[in-house]
Design an enzyme around this catalytic site. Structure first.
Site, mmCIF file in Angstrom:
data_model
loop_
_atom_site.group_PDB
_atom_site.id
_atom_site.type_symbol
_atom_site.label_atom_id
_atom_site.label_comp_id
_atom_site.label_asym_id
_atom_site.label_seq_id
_atom_site.Cartn_x
_atom_site.Cartn_y
_atom_site.Cartn_z
ATOM 1 N N ASP A 88 -6.602 -16.529 0.299
ATOM 2 C CA ASP A 88 -6.236 -16.919 -0.216
ATOM 3 C C ASP A 88 -4.701 -15.893 -0.519
ATOM 4 O O ASP A 88 -5.192 -15.276 -0.831
ATOM 5 C CB ASP A 88 -6.679 -16.241 -2.202
ATOM 6 C CG ASP A 88 -5.482 -16.441 -2.881
ATOM 7 O OD1 ASP A 88 -5.376 -17.324 -3.755
ATOM 8 O OD2 ASP A 88 -4.629 -15.705 -3.816
ATOM 9 N N TYR A 137 2.681 -11.227 -1.762
ATOM 10 C CA TYR A 137 1.758 -10.086 -0.960
ATOM 11 C C TYR A 137 2.750 -9.354 -0.165
ATOM 12 O O TYR A 137 2.351 -8.757 0.763
ATOM 13 C CB TYR A 137 0.299 -10.951 -1.151
ATOM 14 C CG TYR A 137 -0.060 -11.470 -1.902
ATOM 15 C CD1 TYR A 137 -0.110 -11.024 -3.290
ATOM 16 C CD2 TYR A 137 -1.186 -12.077 -1.929
ATOM 17 C CE1 TYR A 137 -0.242 -11.771 -4.721
ATOM 18 C CE2 TYR A 137 -2.353 -12.467 -3.419
ATOM 19 C CZ TYR A 137 -1.352 -12.404 -4.161
ATOM 20 O OH TYR A 137 -2.214 -13.088 -5.431
ATOM 21 N N LYS A 186 1.469 -19.051 -2.372
ATOM 22 C CA LYS A 186 2.281 -19.177 -3.572
ATOM 23 C C LYS A 186 3.666 -18.848 -4.529
ATOM 24 O O LYS A 186 3.824 -17.563 -3.405
ATOM 25 C CB LYS A 186 1.465 -17.918 -4.794
ATOM 26 C CG LYS A 186 -0.567 -18.250 -5.202
ATOM 27 C CD LYS A 186 -0.590 -17.448 -5.750
ATOM 28 C CE LYS A 186 -2.064 -16.718 -5.480
ATOM 29 N NZ LYS A 186 -2.819 -15.865 -4.506
HETATM 30 N N1 LIG Z 1 -2.981 -15.307 -8.772
HETATM 31 C C1 LIG Z 1 -2.343 -14.081 -9.126
HETATM 32 O O1 LIG Z 1 -1.513 -14.043 -10.593
HETATM 33 C C2 LIG Z 1 -3.303 -13.308 -8.849
HETATM 34 C C3 LIG Z 1 -3.215 -11.702 -9.095
HETATM 35 C C4 LIG Z 1 -4.745 -10.766 -9.340
HETATM 36 C C5 LIG Z 1 -5.317 -11.117 -7.867
HETATM 37 N N2 LIG Z 1 -5.200 -12.884 -7.308
HETATM 38 C C6 LIG Z 1 -6.018 -13.349 -5.624
HETATM 39 O O2 LIG Z 1 -7.275 -12.531 -6.458
HETATM 40 C C7 LIG Z 1 -7.769 -11.992 -5.363
HETATM 41 C C8 LIG Z 1 -8.619 -10.790 -5.695
HETATM 42 O O3 LIG Z 1 -8.338 -9.644 -6.626
HETATM 43 P P1 LIG Z 1 -7.758 -8.655 -6.617
HETATM 44 O O4 LIG Z 1 -7.366 -7.534 -5.730
HETATM 45 O O5 LIG Z 1 -6.989 -8.174 -7.593
HETATM 46 O O6 LIG Z 1 -9.599 -7.736 -7.486
HETATM 47 P P2 LIG Z 1 -10.850 -8.107 -6.458
HETATM 48 O O7 LIG Z 1 -11.532 -9.059 -5.657
HETATM 49 O O8 LIG Z 1 -11.488 -8.113 -8.457
HETATM 50 O O9 LIG Z 1 -10.986 -6.183 -6.505
HETATM 51 C C9 LIG Z 1 -11.038 -5.553 -4.741
HETATM 52 C C10 LIG Z 1 -10.992 -4.331 -5.800
HETATM 53 O O10 LIG Z 1 -12.620 -4.777 -5.337
HETATM 54 C C11 LIG Z 1 -12.707 -3.491 -4.260
HETATM 55 N N3 LIG Z 1 -14.034 -4.135 -3.729
HETATM 56 C C12 LIG Z 1 -13.942 -5.489 -2.792
HETATM 57 N N4 LIG Z 1 -15.594 -5.907 -2.329
HETATM 58 C C13 LIG Z 1 -16.662 -4.800 -3.313
HETATM 59 C C14 LIG Z 1 -17.214 -4.550 -3.187
HETATM 60 N N5 LIG Z 1 -18.327 -4.942 -2.793
HETATM 61 N N6 LIG Z 1 -17.726 -3.239 -4.183
HETATM 62 C C15 LIG Z 1 -16.974 -2.427 -4.860
HETATM 63 N N7 LIG Z 1 -15.335 -2.338 -4.120
HETATM 64 C C16 LIG Z 1 -14.742 -4.013 -4.209
HETATM 65 C C17 LIG Z 1 -11.225 -3.786 -3.392
HETATM 66 O O11 LIG Z 1 -12.168 -2.243 -2.271
HETATM 67 P P3 LIG Z 1 -12.033 -2.418 -0.789
HETATM 68 O O12 LIG Z 1 -10.504 -3.687 -0.151
HETATM 69 O O13 LIG Z 1 -11.316 -1.225 0.009
HETATM 70 O O14 LIG Z 1 -13.242 -2.836 -0.612
HETATM 71 C C18 LIG Z 1 -10.734 -3.561 -4.252
HETATM 72 O O15 LIG Z 1 -10.114 -2.810 -4.213
HETATM 73 C C19 LIG Z 1 -6.575 -11.028 -4.978
HETATM 74 O O16 LIG Z 1 -6.891 -10.076 -3.334
HETATM 75 C C20 LIG Z 1 -5.460 -12.419 -4.745
HETATM 76 O O17 LIG Z 1 -5.977 -13.314 -4.075
HETATM 77 C C21 LIG Z 1 -4.176 -13.189 -7.829
#
Ligand SMILES: NC(=O)c1ccc[n+]([C@@H]2O[C@H](COP(=O)([O-])OP(=O)(O)OC[C@H]3O[C@@H](n4cnc5c(N)ncnc54)[C@H](OP(=O)(O)O)[C@@H]3O)[C@@H](O)[C@H]2O)c1
Length: 280
Positions: free
Chosen positions: A49, A54, A79
């Site tokens: 994704d 990004y 997106k």
């Molecule tokens: N459509 C939208 O508007 C929108 C908005 C936000 C996000 N997204 C999508 O959703 C994806 C995920 O959301 P997100 O990046 O906001 O947040 P998330 O996946 O909830 O959290 C990511 C954070 O958690 C850490 N992490 C990952 N695995 C872990 C684990 N097993 N234990 C502890 N910490 C962990 C990561 O650090 P490390 O990298 O250091 O592991 C990072 O700091 C994004 O990458 C994007 O593709 C979409």
């Protein structure tokens, strides 16, 4: 190469989407994103994704090619950014994303935010319908749409969105939007599923379930998403955590476990509210 196969959900146009994918928000273009995507594909992830905003579509495309996997085995989402809510501008933005990804076609193209104050997402949607009809994308959808945004979109749409990608985690479960999407056969994809490594990971309910199941807090939360029928796209740039976040298929949460997590709802939104988010 791992032989683990990831479960899929069927979108309303018959296309299969893997239920667990890698999110690459805040993963730097170049070596960092290439390493993360390569590690994920090696473990068995088949959904990546990304988004134009990004800034890492080139690296995503390079890692997909370097994997040697058949293109049709991998599901790539990108997106449309907020600056391009107009018919021609959206088509041009798509062409730019596809050129950067250099992967032939896109599996899922989403309108990133509704920007209701501009009132032009229906025009952008016409462009996505054109991309779908001309087979440059296999599926189209939206992100950050509340039920009232979807209602407005559906009034003028020829094609029902296949997916709505929204912030969703145990402390913000989006019951109303999920019910609306279920009614319209729109798959819900959870973004920030780990609450961006926020307090959900340390919540006593999660910590306790992790201990009982011999899994990590992140695995318990991600398993809850999977068992809730959601597509989930945790972000990590760390190969060990990328592996951890995919190891979800050797345990099961009971009905009581699922209910305990449902009890964590607090209405805590960490991202912007789609009714007021206006960034470009
Ligand atoms: N459509 C939208 O508007 C929108 C908005 C936000 C996000 N997204 C999508 O959703 C994806 C995920 O959301 P997100 O990046 O906001 O947040 P998330 O996946 O909830 O959290 C990511 C954070 O958690 C850490 N992490 C990952 N695995 C872990 C684990 N097993 N234990 C502890 N910490 C962990 C990561 O650090 P490390 O990298 O250091 O592991 C990072 O700091 C994004 O990458 C994007 O593709 C979409």
């Amino acid at each position: 190469m791992s032989s683990t196969s990831v479960p899929t959900l069927t979108l309303n146009n018959g296309v299969q989407i893997p239920q667990v994918g890698l999110g690459v928000y805040q993963t730097r273009e170049g070596a960092e994103v290439e390493r993360a995507v390569s590690a994920a594909l090696e473990v068995g992830y088949r959904l990546i994704d990304t988004a134009a905003i990004y800034g890492n579509e080139v690296g995503v495309g390079k890692a997909v090619k370097a994997s040697g996997l058949p293109r049709e085995d991998i599901f790539i989402t990108t997106k449309l950014w907020n600056a391009h809510h107009a018919y021609d501008a959206a088509l041009r933005a798509f062409d730019e994303s596809l050129a950067k990804l250099d992967c032939g076609y896109v599996d899922l193209y989403l309108i990133h935010w509704p920007l209701p104050m501009e009132g032009r997402f229906t025009e952008a949607w016409k462009a996505l319908e054109e991309l779908y009809n001309s087979k440059r994308v296999r599926a189209i959808g939206v992100s950050n749409f509340k039920p009232h945004h979807l209602e407005e979109l559906l009034r003028g749409a020829e094609t029902v969105p296949t997916v709505n990608q929204i912030e969703l985690h145990p402390m913000f479960q989006q019951k109303e939007t999920r019910a609306y999407c279920a009614e319209h056969n729109i798959v819900v994809e959870s973004y920030s599923p780990l609450m961006q490594a926020g307090e959900a990971l340390e919540h006593p309910v999660i910590v306790d379930l992790a201990r009982q199941h011999g899994k990590t807090p992140a695995q318990v939360i991600l398993r809850w998403h999977v068992q809730s029928g959601l597509v989930v796209i945790p972000k990590s740039a760390n190969p060990e955590r990328i592996r951890e976040n995919f190891a979800l298929f050797d345990f099961e949460l009971s009905t009581d476990d699922m209910q305990a997590i449902e009890g964590m709802e607090r209405g805590v939104r960490i991202s912007a509210d789609p009714d007021t988010a206006a960034f470009k």
